[in-house]
Write a protein that holds these residues in place. Structure first.
Motif, mmCIF file in Angstrom:
data_model
loop_
_atom_site.group_PDB
_atom_site.id
_atom_site.type_symbol
_atom_site.label_atom_id
_atom_site.label_comp_id
_atom_site.label_asym_id
_atom_site.label_seq_id
_atom_site.Cartn_x
_atom_site.Cartn_y
_atom_site.Cartn_z
ATOM 1 N N GLY A 248 0.770 -1.155 0.023
ATOM 2 C CA GLY A 248 0.110 0.049 -0.022
ATOM 3 C C GLY A 248 0.837 1.341 0.042
ATOM 4 N N HIS A 249 1.847 1.289 0.921
ATOM 5 C CA HIS A 249 2.897 2.462 0.984
ATOM 6 C C HIS A 249 3.419 2.479 -0.379
ATOM 7 C CE1 HIS A 249 5.164 5.661 2.171
ATOM 8 N NE2 HIS A 249 6.590 4.816 2.341
ATOM 9 N N THR A 250 4.034 1.217 -1.024
ATOM 10 C CA THR A 250 4.212 1.199 -2.292
ATOM 11 C C THR A 250 3.751 -0.280 -2.664
ATOM 12 O OG1 THR A 250 6.301 -0.220 -1.589
ATOM 13 C CG2 THR A 250 6.729 2.502 -1.978
ATOM 14 N N PRO A 251 3.528 -0.580 -4.111
ATOM 15 C CA PRO A 251 2.932 -1.694 -4.319
ATOM 16 C C PRO A 251 3.555 -3.098 -4.015
ATOM 17 C CG PRO A 251 3.340 -0.480 -6.430
ATOM 18 C CD PRO A 251 4.174 0.165 -5.170
ATOM 19 N N GLY A 252 4.990 -2.932 -3.286
ATOM 20 C CA GLY A 252 5.552 -3.958 -2.724
ATOM 21 C C GLY A 252 6.206 -4.003 -1.329
ATOM 22 N N HIS A 253 5.447 -2.924 -0.609
ATOM 23 C CA HIS A 253 5.999 -2.387 0.713
ATOM 24 C C HIS A 253 5.959 -3.819 1.692
ATOM 25 C CE1 HIS A 253 5.445 -0.816 4.803
ATOM 26 N NE2 HIS A 253 6.505 -0.285 4.267
ATOM 27 N N SER A 254 7.037 -4.158 2.173
ATOM 28 C CA SER A 254 6.977 -5.521 2.978
ATOM 29 C C SER A 254 7.408 -4.814 4.375
ATOM 30 C CB SER A 254 8.028 -6.408 2.579
ATOM 31 O OG SER A 254 9.407 -5.789 2.248
ATOM 32 N N LEU A 277 -0.367 10.126 14.354
ATOM 33 C CA LEU A 277 -1.592 10.351 13.785
ATOM 34 C C LEU A 277 -2.096 9.041 12.928
ATOM 35 C CD1 LEU A 277 -0.321 13.571 11.657
ATOM 36 C CD2 LEU A 277 -1.912 13.534 13.277
ATOM 37 N N MET A 278 -1.173 8.421 12.427
ATOM 38 C CA MET A 278 -1.759 7.044 12.109
ATOM 39 C C MET A 278 -2.309 6.117 13.059
ATOM 40 S SD MET A 278 0.659 8.614 9.647
ATOM 41 C CE MET A 278 1.020 8.642 8.117
ATOM 42 N N PHE A 279 -1.771 6.257 14.316
ATOM 43 C CA PHE A 279 -2.322 5.398 15.445
ATOM 44 C C PHE A 279 -3.554 5.864 15.779
ATOM 45 C CE2 PHE A 279 2.412 4.471 15.427
ATOM 46 C CZ PHE A 279 2.255 3.291 15.320
ATOM 47 N N ARG A 280 -3.850 7.359 15.817
ATOM 48 C CA ARG A 280 -4.945 7.901 16.223
ATOM 49 C C ARG A 280 -6.104 7.563 15.228
ATOM 50 N NH1 ARG A 280 -9.098 9.670 16.484
ATOM 51 N NH2 ARG A 280 -10.085 11.605 17.599
ATOM 52 N N ASP A 281 -5.731 7.477 14.136
ATOM 53 C CA ASP A 281 -6.854 6.994 13.019
ATOM 54 C C ASP A 281 -6.043 6.374 11.818
ATOM 55 O OD1 ASP A 281 -8.813 6.467 11.279
ATOM 56 O OD2 ASP A 281 -10.032 8.354 11.497
ATOM 57 N N PRO A 282 -6.086 5.011 11.908
ATOM 58 C CA PRO A 282 -5.174 4.383 10.645
ATOM 59 C C PRO A 282 -5.774 4.879 9.542
ATOM 60 C CG PRO A 282 -6.064 2.750 12.448
ATOM 61 C CD PRO A 282 -6.790 3.925 12.556
ATOM 62 N N ALA A 283 -7.180 5.374 9.191
ATOM 63 C CA ALA A 283 -7.561 5.967 8.017
ATOM 64 C C ALA A 283 -6.993 7.218 7.522
ATOM 65 C CB ALA A 283 -9.009 6.153 8.074
ATOM 66 N N TRP A 284 -6.131 7.650 8.269
ATOM 67 C CA TRP A 284 -5.354 8.985 8.070
ATOM 68 C C TRP A 284 -4.131 8.556 7.289
ATOM 69 C CZ3 TRP A 284 -5.544 11.947 13.278
ATOM 70 C CH2 TRP A 284 -7.117 12.451 13.645
ATOM 71 N N SER A 285 -4.098 8.942 6.175
ATOM 72 C CA SER A 285 -2.690 8.518 5.147
ATOM 73 C C SER A 285 -1.973 10.093 4.837
ATOM 74 C CB SER A 285 -3.317 8.060 3.988
ATOM 75 O OG SER A 285 -3.618 6.739 4.154
ATOM 76 N N ILE A 286 -0.597 9.539 4.580
ATOM 77 C CA ILE A 286 0.246 10.586 3.948
ATOM 78 C C ILE A 286 0.318 10.679 2.677
ATOM 79 C CG2 ILE A 286 2.206 9.241 4.321
ATOM 80 C CD1 ILE A 286 3.681 11.498 5.613
ATOM 81 N N ALA A 287 0.594 11.852 1.883
ATOM 82 C CA ALA A 287 0.768 11.822 0.647
ATOM 83 C C ALA A 287 1.288 10.782 -0.101
ATOM 84 C CB ALA A 287 0.978 13.302 0.116
ATOM 85 N N LEU A 288 2.683 10.243 0.802
ATOM 86 C CA LEU A 288 3.491 9.237 0.170
ATOM 87 C C LEU A 288 2.965 8.021 -0.043
ATOM 88 C CD1 LEU A 288 6.463 10.174 2.592
ATOM 89 C CD2 LEU A 288 5.843 11.303 0.408
ATOM 90 N N ASP A 289 1.824 7.435 0.523
ATOM 91 C CA ASP A 289 1.411 6.313 0.325
ATOM 92 C C ASP A 289 0.864 6.108 -1.192
ATOM 93 O OD1 ASP A 289 1.504 5.485 2.738
ATOM 94 O OD2 ASP A 289 -0.508 5.988 3.423
ATOM 95 N N HIS A 290 1.420 5.124 -1.975
ATOM 96 C CA HIS A 290 0.895 4.810 -3.343
ATOM 97 C C HIS A 290 -0.216 4.525 -3.526
ATOM 98 C CE1 HIS A 290 2.030 3.599 -7.203
ATOM 99 N NE2 HIS A 290 1.266 2.814 -7.321
ATOM 100 N N ASN A 291 -0.969 3.802 -2.539
ATOM 101 C CA ASN A 291 -2.293 3.408 -2.794
ATOM 102 C C ASN A 291 -2.961 3.442 -1.375
ATOM 103 O OD1 ASN A 291 -4.862 1.961 -2.823
ATOM 104 N ND2 ASN A 291 -4.029 0.627 -4.474
ATOM 105 N N PRO A 292 -3.612 4.637 -1.303
ATOM 106 C CA PRO A 292 -3.846 5.100 0.198
ATOM 107 C C PRO A 292 -4.976 4.083 0.783
ATOM 108 C CG PRO A 292 -3.961 6.912 -1.253
ATOM 109 C CD PRO A 292 -3.459 5.908 -2.091
ATOM 110 N N GLU A 293 -5.832 3.437 0.215
ATOM 111 C CA GLU A 293 -6.934 2.586 0.487
ATOM 112 C C GLU A 293 -6.282 1.320 0.643
ATOM 113 O OE1 GLU A 293 -10.842 0.210 -1.187
ATOM 114 O OE2 GLU A 293 -9.990 1.751 -2.547
#
Length: 342
Positions: A248-254, A277-293
């Protein structure tokens, strides 16, 4: 009182970081509170005193382990880097309640090194050689703990962003760890080597993408003879490391689970870029995420698993030394830093 770097130096730093795919970055040091940040702006030491690779030694079962800081930087876009947009006011309140800056996002770079028997293993390698006193400390840290790059037997590359892949390559364009197998997922390796990688779901500024792709392709070209692709679920190095799904963060982020003599450490890598932020709500994404969903799905799955297992965790971008646990907080989560032991 020492003077801050001049604007010419600042511009060169911005240009360098943009080429690495990180975009414009705040030029002051990262901080843990508004008061600390203000103090750092006024009393910051000269650059020659800043290069100081912080090192924390610990154990995982019968394996020696170290966290080596590769430095720090900040996104000066602040919450403009975070999504969804309509949640930014709540994000700001979360930061303010915890005495965090709201106009910048401090980013820490923590690199995990493990020695077990004849294996010396590096998990991502940071920025490498850069003309910036705030980053590129990793190699100095390795020397401090008595490890020469030629002794490293394995490297795990979680993904090909510059702060993870660049340190695998020397300033002269040769592999830093000539005797190491470098493991990455086939999804990650194949994505970056395409002629036109698809960034249609990414929220990062489009101007950042060409430099980031070019950098990843150049590094993979150099490292290709050492690359060994490993699928999710692979147990490598006699079971010391298990490759897990953080896509998700990248296509093959492990992400990686390290197991030794009955103890475990879950390396969550870039599932999070901020310890609040990401712990307060896992749905909060940073612009660096390749595929936010997909990144949101990975966070939810891994956070739930980590809290159920009460497993010790390690984060590449949480405050140094990056070791702690994930706790459930109603419908949210919290990062619980592990106390330092001497």
């Amino acid at each position: 009182m020492t003077k801050r770097p001049d604007e010419t130096h600042n511009s060169s730093r911005r240009d360098m970081l943009k080429a690495l795919g990180l975009g414009a970055i705040a030029l002051g040091g990262s901080s843990l509170s508004q008061s600390t940040r203000l103090h750092a702006q006024s009393d910051r030491p000269e650059p020659n005193n800043v290069r100081n690779p912080w090192i924390y030694a610990f154990t995982i079962g019968d394996s020696e382990a170290w966290v080596i800081s590769d430095g720090h930087f900040s996104f000066n876009q602040g919450l403009d880097m975070m999504y969804p947009k309509n949640e930014r006011d709540e994000m700001k309140r979360t930061l303010e309640e915890n005495y965090e800056p709201t106009d910048t996002i401090p980013i820490y770079v923590n690199i995990l090194v493990i020695r077990k028997d004849s294996e010396i293993v590096v998990f991502d390698a940071g920025f490498g050689s850069v003309d910036n006193p705030d980053m590129g400390w990793f190699r100095e840290g390795l020397a401090t703990i008595g490890i020469h790059p030629s002794q490293v037997t394995a490297g795990f590359l979680s993904h090909a962003h510059g702060d993870h892949i660049d340190g695998f390559v020397n300033a002269d364009g040769k592999p830093l760890f000539p005797n190491a197998a470098i493991y990455t997922t086939p999804e990650e390796f194949s994505f970056w080597r395409q002629k036109d990688p698809d960034f249609s779901k990414s929220l990062r500024p489009p101007s950042w993408i060409p430099g980031m792709v070019r950098n990843a392709q150049e590094k993979f070209e150099i490292l290709a003879p050492q690359i060994q692709t490993v699928s999710v679920g692979t147990q490598a190095l006699s079971g010391l490391v298990t490759v897990e799904d953080g896509f998700g963060h990248t296509p093959g982020h492990s992400i990686f689970r390290i197991q030794s003599a009955g103890e475990s450490l879950l390396h969550i890598v870039d599932l999070v870029h901020n310890h609040l932020l990401m712990f307060r709500d896992p749905a909060w994404s940073i612009a660096l995420d390749h595929n936010p969903e997909l990144a949101v799905s990975a966070r939810r799955r891994v956070f739930a698993q980590a809290t159920e297992e009460r497993v010790r965790c390690f984060g590449f971008h949480v405050p140094w030394p990056g070791i702690g646990g994930i706790a459930a907080r109603n419908k949210a989560y919290a990062w619980i830093p592990e106390r330092l032991w001497w």
